[in-house]
Design an enzyme around this catalytic site. Sequence first.
Site, short mmCIF file in Angstrom:
data_model
loop_
_atom_site.label_atom_id
_atom_site.label_comp_id
_atom_site.label_asym_id
_atom_site.label_seq_id
_atom_site.Cartn_x
_atom_site.Cartn_y
_atom_site.Cartn_z
N PRO A 1 44.67 46.32 51.47
CA PRO A 1 45.04 45.40 52.56
C PRO A 1 46.53 45.10 52.44
O PRO A 1 46.98 44.56 51.43
CB PRO A 1 44.18 44.16 52.29
N ASP B 1 50.77 44.81 48.58
CA ASP B 1 49.34 45.04 48.39
C ASP B 1 48.69 43.68 48.16
O ASP B 1 48.87 43.07 47.10
CB ASP B 1 49.11 45.97 47.19
N HIS B 2 47.91 43.22 49.14
CA HIS B 2 47.36 41.87 49.08
C HIS B 2 46.21 41.74 48.10
O HIS B 2 45.68 40.64 47.87
CB HIS B 2 46.88 41.44 50.48
N ARG B 3 45.78 42.84 47.48
CA ARG B 3 44.72 42.75 46.49
C ARG B 3 45.16 41.98 45.25
O ARG B 3 44.35 41.32 44.60
CB ARG B 3 44.24 44.15 46.08
N HIS B 4 46.45 42.06 44.93
CA HIS B 4 46.91 41.39 43.72
C HIS B 4 48.31 40.77 43.84
O HIS B 4 48.77 40.14 42.90
CB HIS B 4 46.89 42.35 42.54
#
Length: 313
Positions: free
Chosen positions: A109, A285-288
């Site tokens: 995402p 990267d919105h995962r982390h």
Amino acid sequence: MKRVMSTPAARRVAGEKRIDISGIKGTGQGGYVQLSDVLSYKGGKATFLAKAVADYMDINIGAIKKDGVIKKADVLEYKERMGQDQIIPLDGMRKTIATRMVESLQTAPQYTIMGEADAYKLLPFMKEYKARCMETIGIKPTFTDLFTKACAIALMKNPLLNSSFMGDHILLKGNVNIGLAVSLGEKGLIVPNIKNAHMLTLEQITESRSDLVGRALEGKLKPDEYTDGTFSISNYGRSAVQYFTPIINQPESAILGIGDTTNRVVPIDGGVGIRPMIGLSLTLDHRHVDGTTGEKFLADVKEILENPTMLED
């Protein structure tokens, strides 16, 4: 005579090959003729009649791709094709780029935050650095060199942007390998990376960038020179684009887009003035990587560019 916007390398090779650079369509930002355009140019000599017909029909004869002499029939055929749909086969590189772009968006995402940096001090710094660089190492630097160094410094302060999301853990990379998106014209793009940019001086970055980009345009890169990147830069300088949404080069965690530098009215010390402002677009990267972390990195890049002596620390 209309001035042709072109890179020094493009002009040099065009001269060596005795190619009229005004007949080459540029694929660089803002229509600049790049080295790749010259290397891929196949326009041959044209007969007097072919040139006359092309002028009458307002056709750029340099756009007609043909090995050998271009004749009147070639011009008429090109004119006929102009009004028809055409199928352009995808080569291996373009297919690979398409696949990776889709995979990148499907994998992570992604979101983009935008800001700007005042280039008021950066422009004279670049002028001084260019003169010094030409004298010491004989290479003309570009603003990409400054952006690369600024990112290398900022990544050391914000290591989460120099990482990869691995599903059940985050891998913080020990080295800072900054990739530079290089346009190959209609063939696509490639992203060679400057290894260990955090350990290099500004002059060393200039040398590395000049070598990598030059060989990228000539198709002479080794596989390890465009793999193992940890962060990327996409520079749209000298174009009509100031902000955009670059796509992350997986498995990296971020990519910084550099837009055009535009003179704008901005607040200065309680008043207003006109300053050259650089558009910055950071995709994460919105995962982390959350917005606070991304904003901190962008603020650090802004500070470095607005205080360019930091680039030589």
